[in-house]
Scaffold this motif. Structure first.
Motif, PDB file in Angstrom:
ATOM      1  N   TYR A 539       0.864  -1.175   0.000  1.00 41.44           N
ATOM      2  CA  TYR A 539       0.000   0.000   0.000  1.00 41.44           C
ATOM      3  C   TYR A 539       0.908   1.234   0.000  1.00 41.44           C
ATOM      4  O   TYR A 539       1.605   1.498   0.983  1.00 41.44           O
ATOM      5  N   PHE A 540       0.881   1.995  -1.078  1.00 42.35           N
ATOM      6  CA  PHE A 540       1.760   3.149  -1.211  1.00 42.35           C
ATOM      7  C   PHE A 540       1.132   4.384  -0.556  1.00 42.35           C
ATOM      8  O   PHE A 540      -0.095   4.514  -0.496  1.00 42.35           O
ATOM      9  N   MET A 541       2.017   5.265  -0.077  1.00 42.07           N
ATOM     10  CA  MET A 541       1.538   6.494   0.534  1.00 42.07           C
ATOM     11  C   MET A 541       0.827   7.342  -0.528  1.00 42.07           C
ATOM     12  O   MET A 541       1.213   7.346  -1.704  1.00 42.07           O
ATOM     13  N   LYS A 542      -0.227   8.040  -0.080  1.00 45.68           N
ATOM     14  CA  LYS A 542      -0.937   8.936  -0.981  1.00 45.68           C
ATOM     15  C   LYS A 542       0.039  10.001  -1.493  1.00 45.68           C
ATOM     16  O   LYS A 542       0.890  10.498  -0.741  1.00 45.68           O
ATOM     17  N   GLU A 543      -0.076  10.323  -2.757  1.00 43.73           N
ATOM     18  CA  GLU A 543       0.831  11.298  -3.367  1.00 43.73           C
ATOM     19  C   GLU A 543       0.858  12.605  -2.579  1.00 43.73           C
ATOM     20  O   GLU A 543      -0.178  13.133  -2.178  1.00 43.73           O
ATOM     21  N   ASN A 544       2.064  13.068  -2.300  1.00 44.02           N
ATOM     22  CA  ASN A 544       2.285  14.308  -1.535  1.00 44.02           C
ATOM     23  C   ASN A 544       1.739  14.227  -0.113  1.00 44.02           C
ATOM     24  O   ASN A 544       1.350  15.234   0.474  1.00 44.02           O
ATOM     25  N   HIS A 545       1.708  13.002   0.419  1.00 44.75           N
ATOM     26  CA  HIS A 545       1.225  12.817   1.797  1.00 44.75           C
ATOM     27  C   HIS A 545       2.054  11.710   2.445  1.00 44.75           C
ATOM     28  O   HIS A 545       2.645  10.877   1.762  1.00 44.75           O
ATOM     29  N   TRP A 546       2.101  11.729   3.774  1.00 43.80           N
ATOM     30  CA  TRP A 546       2.949  10.774   4.487  1.00 43.80           C
ATOM     31  C   TRP A 546       2.196   9.510   4.919  1.00 43.80           C
ATOM     32  O   TRP A 546       2.790   8.605   5.524  1.00 43.80           O
ATOM     33  N   GLN A 547       0.873   9.441   4.606  1.00 45.16           N
ATOM     34  CA  GLN A 547       0.069   8.281   4.971  1.00 45.16           C
ATOM     35  C   GLN A 547      -0.542   7.629   3.739  1.00 45.16           C
ATOM     36  O   GLN A 547      -0.590   8.228   2.657  1.00 45.16           O
ATOM     37  N   ILE A 548      -1.040   6.423   3.928  1.00 44.66           N
ATOM     38  CA  ILE A 548      -1.739   5.717   2.850  1.00 44.66           C
ATOM     39  C   ILE A 548      -3.031   6.446   2.504  1.00 44.66           C
ATOM     40  O   ILE A 548      -3.412   6.550   1.346  1.00 44.66           O
ATOM     41  N   TYR A 549      -3.722   6.955   3.544  1.00 42.18           N
ATOM     42  CA  TYR A 549      -4.962   7.706   3.343  1.00 42.18           C
ATOM     43  C   TYR A 549      -4.721   9.190   3.612  1.00 42.18           C
ATOM     44  O   TYR A 549      -4.072   9.554   4.604  1.00 42.18           O
ATOM     45  N   ASP A 550      -5.255  10.014   2.752  1.00 38.27           N
ATOM     46  CA  ASP A 550      -5.242  11.464   2.969  1.00 38.27           C
ATOM     47  C   ASP A 550      -6.686  11.949   2.903  1.00 38.27           C
ATOM     48  O   ASP A 550      -7.244  12.171   1.821  1.00 38.27           O
ATOM     49  N   TRP A 551      -7.288  12.081   4.070  1.00 33.21           N
ATOM     50  CA  TRP A 551      -8.711  12.423   4.120  1.00 33.21           C
ATOM     51  C   TRP A 551      -8.983  13.884   3.752  1.00 33.21           C
ATOM     52  O   TRP A 551     -10.135  14.269   3.554  1.00 33.21           O
ATOM     53  N   ASN A 552      -7.937  14.675   3.662  1.00 32.14           N
ATOM     54  CA  ASN A 552      -8.115  16.071   3.241  1.00 32.14           C
ATOM     55  C   ASN A 552      -7.907  16.253   1.741  1.00 32.14           C
ATOM     56  O   ASN A 552      -7.993  17.362   1.220  1.00 32.14           O
ATOM     57  N   SER A 553      -7.643  15.151   1.064  1.00 34.11           N
ATOM     58  CA  SER A 553      -7.405  15.222  -0.372  1.00 34.11           C
ATOM     59  C   SER A 553      -8.687  15.595  -1.108  1.00 34.11           C
ATOM     60  O   SER A 553      -9.787  15.200  -0.716  1.00 34.11           O
ATOM     61  N   GLU A 554      -8.544  16.360  -2.171  1.00 30.79           N
ATOM     62  CA  GLU A 554      -9.708  16.764  -2.964  1.00 30.79           C
ATOM     63  C   GLU A 554     -10.064  15.732  -4.029  1.00 30.79           C
ATOM     64  O   GLU A 554     -11.082  15.850  -4.706  1.00 30.79           O
TER      65      GLU A 554
END
Length: 650
Positions: A539-554
């Motif tokens: 499971y790769f980190m979300k692009e430009n984020h340090w976690q797999i999930y970025d709940w603030n992503s648009e």
């Protein structure tokens, strides 16, 4: 009212003649000579019904003809003072019990074709019309022949109600077989089947009473029994009651908030109570204190507490209104329909899969659930998707598979606990949910067993403990102990940020996990079932984020990319650590998250209820992934049944 049944004797002849004249029209009356013959006949049986409260006074009688396979009700009569009191149902139940005990397959009778009320009454008791008998009584007076198939004696019910006098049970439409204590104790039919669910309605649960022995024997036979010996004992210990019910403290006080008195009592019948305001509380109390009937006495000082709990029995329900209420609850309890439509094939086992149709990120997508269903049906398992509204259906299944995000403080845990209490196979089991839902527990567990984790400290909700923040090397990661899907997980870059975020987290939990920040391009997710690797994903980190999930992503998808690999392409050291960590949790279905940093394997956490989505986790194994899960569930069911059989032979 209480009644006794006995075989008629010669001295009963005057009463029988009087009853004939009082109850039956002239064309149906039996002569004195015929009654005498009946009293001495091996083919006929005459029973006297006595009112035990009125000094054993005879109040009625019925005549039975015994054919090879059928029992014929020749006549039933009650003196007029006892009409319309429900005694006819008691008599009919006694006759059904007699027929079952003497191996009569059917019960037959004739009723006047003009007496539609009586015909409907027999239909209510599962008799069916089979023929019109023209001129049966006399010229122009026809009869309807009716028949009852003795299903209660032959149908393989799972639910067995054990009662001292089965003929007194007046509700015949429930999905349960009503038998006597002696039948349960002596009939070998009930000795070796662990699938039976025994409902002990005996007149007493006192030590060494029949009721006590029914629960004891059921336990020894490996059968699910309500109440169990443990429950019978627990009801007598006040401290145990209050300790067990501690988790219901908030619900009790919320439910009883508007009661102005300092004392309150709640009667519970098969987990139900008449007032809608108290039904949730009654259901929760029944899950904890499993007894068919009990009264909970509450008392209020500063808050509401359980004062004591009193078990009462079927015999104690002597008020007709209360008895009718109890019967309606029995119908609701036993007649819950498992399926909304008939199954078109015979399946060996039934599997409930708990889902939440409204969940945005469920652990299995729709196609994954469909593939699971296909695999189950192929292997002789009927799979039904259920929701939280179906909690009353749980005991109709052999196993429960939870495909909804779990949490201890959530109904998913309650479903798991209830299924486990019902003796079902359950994934996720309640212990796995407890252990996986708390990262503080996992941190201690892995540390004890020398499994490498990111450097971790536990912070308590105490200002002085915040001094530990000075010694940290930033950035660090703060975690709510029950965080999931990257929610409740925050990276802070300095002491000031840490203080701000900790104050927020401490509003939800008195303890917070603080871990060193170890960056990796991806996390390994190793699916483990029965302590064996099932699937492997990066499971790769979300692009430009340090976690797999970025709940603030648009973006529409808050998660990063993934790659699913064959198990043999995963570094061996990753597999070994994953198996070791999962084994410390249990033998269920887990998703073990790991990182490789500087060539070292770190365990992040073990998750119960891991994602199994079509197109992701099944990318390598395909349909074989779902076959493996169903095989595991079948194997667990078979093991559970074999254990019960072993117990019975020991």
């Amino acid at each position: 009212m209480s009644f006794n049944f006995r075989k008629a004797q010669n001295q009963d002849l005057p009463f029988l003649l009087q009853l004939e004249k009082e109850v039956f029209p002239a064309y149906q009356q039996n002569s004195k000579q015929n009654i005498k013959k009946s009293l001495s006949s091996n083919f006929q049986e005459i029973f006297i019904v006595e009112d035990t409260i009125a000094n054993q006074a005879p109040i009625g009688a019925f005549v039975l003809f015994k054919y090879t396979h059928s029992l014929r009700i020749y006549s039933v009569g009650l003196i007029k003072a006892y009409h319309n009191k429900g005694i006819g149902s008691i008599i009919l139940n006694y006759i059904k019990t007699y027929a079952a005990a003497h191996n009569f397959n059917t019960i037959i009778l004739e009723v006047s074709a003009t007496n539609q009320q009586l015909i409907n009454w027999y239909k209510k008791h599962n008799f069916t019309e089979t023929a019109l008998l023209n001129n049966y009584y006399t010229e122009g007076l026809h009869a309807i022949k009716m028949k009852y198939n003795q299903e209660n004696a032959t149908k393989d019910y799972k639910n067995i109600i054990v009662i001292n006098q089965p003929f007194k049970w007046q509700e015949n439409t429930i999905n349960a077989k009503v038998i006597s204590v002696k039948d349960y104790i002596n009939n070998t039919q009930y000795h070796n089947n662990p699938d039976y669910r025994i409902f002990n309605l005996c007149s007493s649960y006192k030590y060494q009473s029949y009721g006590y022995y029914v629960s004891l024997l059921a336990s020894a036979r490996g059968q699910r029994v309500i109440p169990s010996i443990t429950v019978i004992r627990d009801f007598r210990i006040k401290n145990v009651i209050q300790s067990i019910a501690f988790d219901l403290d908030a619900l009790i006080n919320k439910t009883l908030l508007k009661i102005s008195n300092s004392a309150f009592s709640l009667n519970i019948y098969f987990g139900q109570t008449p007032n809608k305001s108290y039904r949730t509380l009654a259901s929760k109390l029944y899950q904890i204190f499993e007894a068919p009937f009990f009264k909970v006495n509450f008392i209020k000082n500063e808050k509401w507490l359980i004062k004591d709990i009193k078990v009462f029995t079927f015999q104690d329900i002597d008020n007709d209104t209360e008895k009718d209420l109890m019967y309606s609850f029995a119908v609701n309890f036993f007649n819950k329909k498992r399926h909304n439509y008939p199954k078109l094939a015979n399946y060996k086992y039934d599997l409930a899969v708990l889902v939440n149709p409204k969940e945005e990120t469920p652990p299995s997508n729709a196609l994954g659930l469909e593939k699971l269903k296909i695999a189950a049906n192929k292997k002789g398992v009927y799979l039904e998707l259920i929701t939280k509204a179906d909690v009353d259906k749980i005991n109709e299944f052999d196993a429960l598979f939870i495909r909804e995000t779990t949490n201890v403080n959530h109904y998913t845990y309650e479903f798991s606990r209830l299924a486990y209490a019902e003796g079902m196979v359950v994934i996720d089991d309640p212990w796995s949910i407890l252990r996986c839902s708390n990262k503080i527990y996992q941190n201690e567990l892995f540390k004890k067993h020398k499994i490498k984790t990111p450097q971790t400290i536990v912070l308590a909700n105490n200002i002085s403990n915040l001094k530990q923040l000075d010694a940290l090397t930033y950035p660090v990661v703060l975690k709510q102990p029950d965080s999931a899907f990257s929610l409740g997980v925050i990276k802070v870059n300095n002491k000031e940020e840490a203080k701000v975020e900790l104050l927020k987290l401490f509003k939800k939990s008195d303890m917070v996990i603080c871990q060193e920040f170890l960056y990796s391009e991806f996390d390994w997710r190793i699916g483990i079932l029965d302590n064996t690797p099932l699937f492997a994903c990066k499971y790769f980190m979300k692009e430009n984020h340090w976690q797999i999930y970025d709940w603030n992503s648009e973006s529409d998808d808050p998660s990063g990319d993934y790659v699913t690999l064959p198990i043999n392409e995963v570094p061996e050291k990753v597999i070994k650590v994953a198996q070791k960590a999962a084994a410390l949790i249990g033998d269920g279905l887990y998703g073990v998250d790991l990182k490789i940093v500087n060539n070292e394997v770190y365990i992040v956490e073990v998750n119960d209820n891991p994602n199994i989505d079509a197109g992701v986790e099944d990318s390598v194994l395909g349909d074989a992934l779902y076959d493996t899960i169903i095989d595991s569930i079948i194997n667990r069911i078979n093991i559970a049944k074999n254990i019960q059989k072993i117990k019975l032979t020991e």
